[in-house]
Design a protein around this motif. Structure first.
Motif, PDB file in Angstrom:
ATOM      1  N   ALA A   1       0.461  -1.468   0.197  1.00  0.00           N
ATOM      2  CA  ALA A   1       0.211   0.533  -0.391  1.00  0.00           C
ATOM      3  C   ALA A   1       0.749   1.222   0.431  1.00  0.00           C
ATOM      4  O   ALA A   1       0.306   2.328  -0.940  1.00  0.00           O
ATOM      5  CB  ALA A   1      -1.117   0.421   1.622  1.00  0.00           C
ATOM      6  N   ASN A   2       1.944   1.246   1.230  1.00  0.00           N
ATOM      7  CA  ASN A   2       2.724   2.463   0.993  1.00  0.00           C
ATOM      8  C   ASN A   2       3.720   2.249   0.648  1.00  0.00           C
ATOM      9  O   ASN A   2       4.471   3.925   0.317  1.00  0.00           O
ATOM     10  CB  ASN A   2       2.818   2.345   2.679  1.00  0.00           C
ATOM     11  CG  ASN A   2       1.389   2.573   3.000  1.00  0.00           C
ATOM     12  OD1 ASN A   2       0.176   3.717   3.006  1.00  0.00           O
ATOM     13  ND2 ASN A   2       1.453   1.910   4.024  1.00  0.00           N
ATOM     14  N   PHE A   3       4.590   1.358  -0.206  1.00  0.00           N
ATOM     15  CA  PHE A   3       6.067   1.332  -0.286  1.00  0.00           C
ATOM     16  C   PHE A   3       6.314   1.142  -2.019  1.00  0.00           C
ATOM     17  O   PHE A   3       6.846   1.398  -3.219  1.00  0.00           O
ATOM     18  CB  PHE A   3       7.000   0.462   0.526  1.00  0.00           C
ATOM     19  CG  PHE A   3       6.956   1.186   1.993  1.00  0.00           C
ATOM     20  CD1 PHE A   3       7.889   2.172   1.722  1.00  0.00           C
ATOM     21  CD2 PHE A   3       6.022   0.641   2.909  1.00  0.00           C
ATOM     22  CE1 PHE A   3       8.676   2.592   3.192  1.00  0.00           C
ATOM     23  CE2 PHE A   3       6.382   1.213   3.964  1.00  0.00           C
ATOM     24  CZ  PHE A   3       7.681   2.078   4.504  1.00  0.00           C
ATOM     25  N   ALA A   4       5.045   0.222  -2.382  1.00  0.00           N
ATOM     26  CA  ALA A   4       5.032  -1.007  -3.872  1.00  0.00           C
ATOM     27  C   ALA A   4       5.394   0.788  -5.024  1.00  0.00           C
ATOM     28  O   ALA A   4       5.800   0.739  -5.906  1.00  0.00           O
ATOM     29  CB  ALA A   4       4.798  -1.737  -3.581  1.00  0.00           C
ATOM     30  N   PRO A   5       4.550   1.515  -4.812  1.00  0.00           N
ATOM     31  CA  PRO A   5       4.018   2.797  -5.539  1.00  0.00           C
ATOM     32  C   PRO A   5       5.494   3.343  -5.917  1.00  0.00           C
ATOM     33  O   PRO A   5       4.983   3.969  -7.336  1.00  0.00           O
ATOM     34  CB  PRO A   5       3.024   3.516  -5.073  1.00  0.00           C
ATOM     35  CG  PRO A   5       2.751   2.876  -4.317  1.00  0.00           C
ATOM     36  CD  PRO A   5       3.659   1.983  -3.750  1.00  0.00           C
TER      37      PRO A   5
END
Length: 238
Positions: free
Chosen positions: A20-24
């Motif tokens: 949710a918070n790092f992959a993008p």
């Protein structure tokens, strides 16, 4: 108490947060490191603390041959499931403290990364850090680059003001603990000043150590900010 990194329930919870918070930001990070580490198609890259393979997969899509190493069998299972068959990626289970046990030869890799949560801080301090960095140095060819992330202890000093009972300001460690699905988990996490990281890497055989900004998970050439949570470090094997 158990280690969070070998607990499947914790790993599942952690992966949801990463997705949710790092992959993008993964693609931007890999694009940046490909340039700064002078990586080319066909080069061999070692991904230490690879988790579910988000960096390994993205580097492999750029034509690199990647070996991902992680202690979590749950994370490695997710990594294998997420990796397309045509990509040149292998995944291996190991504790980073025991990296030498994998039997990799000297100068086996053109580059290495350690961008797992808190980076090398999960080793907890002490002699393990330098031994690990020396092993990474041995595995890299001369002129290869190592990129890692770690927590910035200066921020902790500013914000704790001796009021955080979990923070040991003498040894720059935080005693983390949590209960997950009825299991008590704990570990000691090491945090660093930029000068400490430079000294450790120099002792391990690296040079041209750069301490860079990775605020909001975006890698840039700007220097680390004094209150940044983490720092990005890039160093060259001498």
């Amino acid at each position: 108490m158990g280690s969070p990194w070998t607990n499947d329930a914790f790993a599942e919870m952690s992966l949801r947060n990463i997705d949710a918070n790092f992959a993008p930001q993964t693609e931007q990070q890999v694009e940046y490191l490909t340039d700064k580490m002078h990586l080319k198609k066909g080069y061999r890259l070692l991904d230490l603390g690879c988790g579910a393979g988000r960096h390994s997969i993205e580097f492999a899509r750029r034509g690199l041959s990647v070996c991902g190493v992680d202690i979590s069998e749950y994370m490695l299972a997710q990594a294998r499931e997420r990796t397309d068959a045509e990509l040149d990626v292998t995944y291996t289970a190991a504790n980073l403290r025991d990296l030498s046990a994998l039997g990799f030869g000297t100068a086996s890799f053109d580059g290495a990364i350690c961008l797992c949560e808190s980076g090398i801080g999960v080793l907890g301090g002490g002699e393990d850090e330098l031994a690990f960095l020396r092993e990474v140095s041995r595995l890299l060819r001369r002129g290869g680059y190592f990129a890692l992330s770690c927590f910035n202890v200066i921020r902790r000093y500013i914000r704790s003001r001796d009021e955080n009972p979990r923070f040991d300001y003498i040894n720059n460690t935080t005693n983390w603990s949590a209960e997950v699905d009825g299991t008590q988990l704990a570990e000691t996490q090491r945090q660093y000043t930029p000068s400490e990281v430079k000294l450790l890497l120099t002792l391990a055989g690296f040079g041209d150590v750069r301490i860079l900004n990775c605020a909001d998970n975006v890698f840039t050439d700007a220097p680390m900010g004094i209150e940044d949570v983490e720092m990005l470090v890039i160093a060259e094997k001498l």
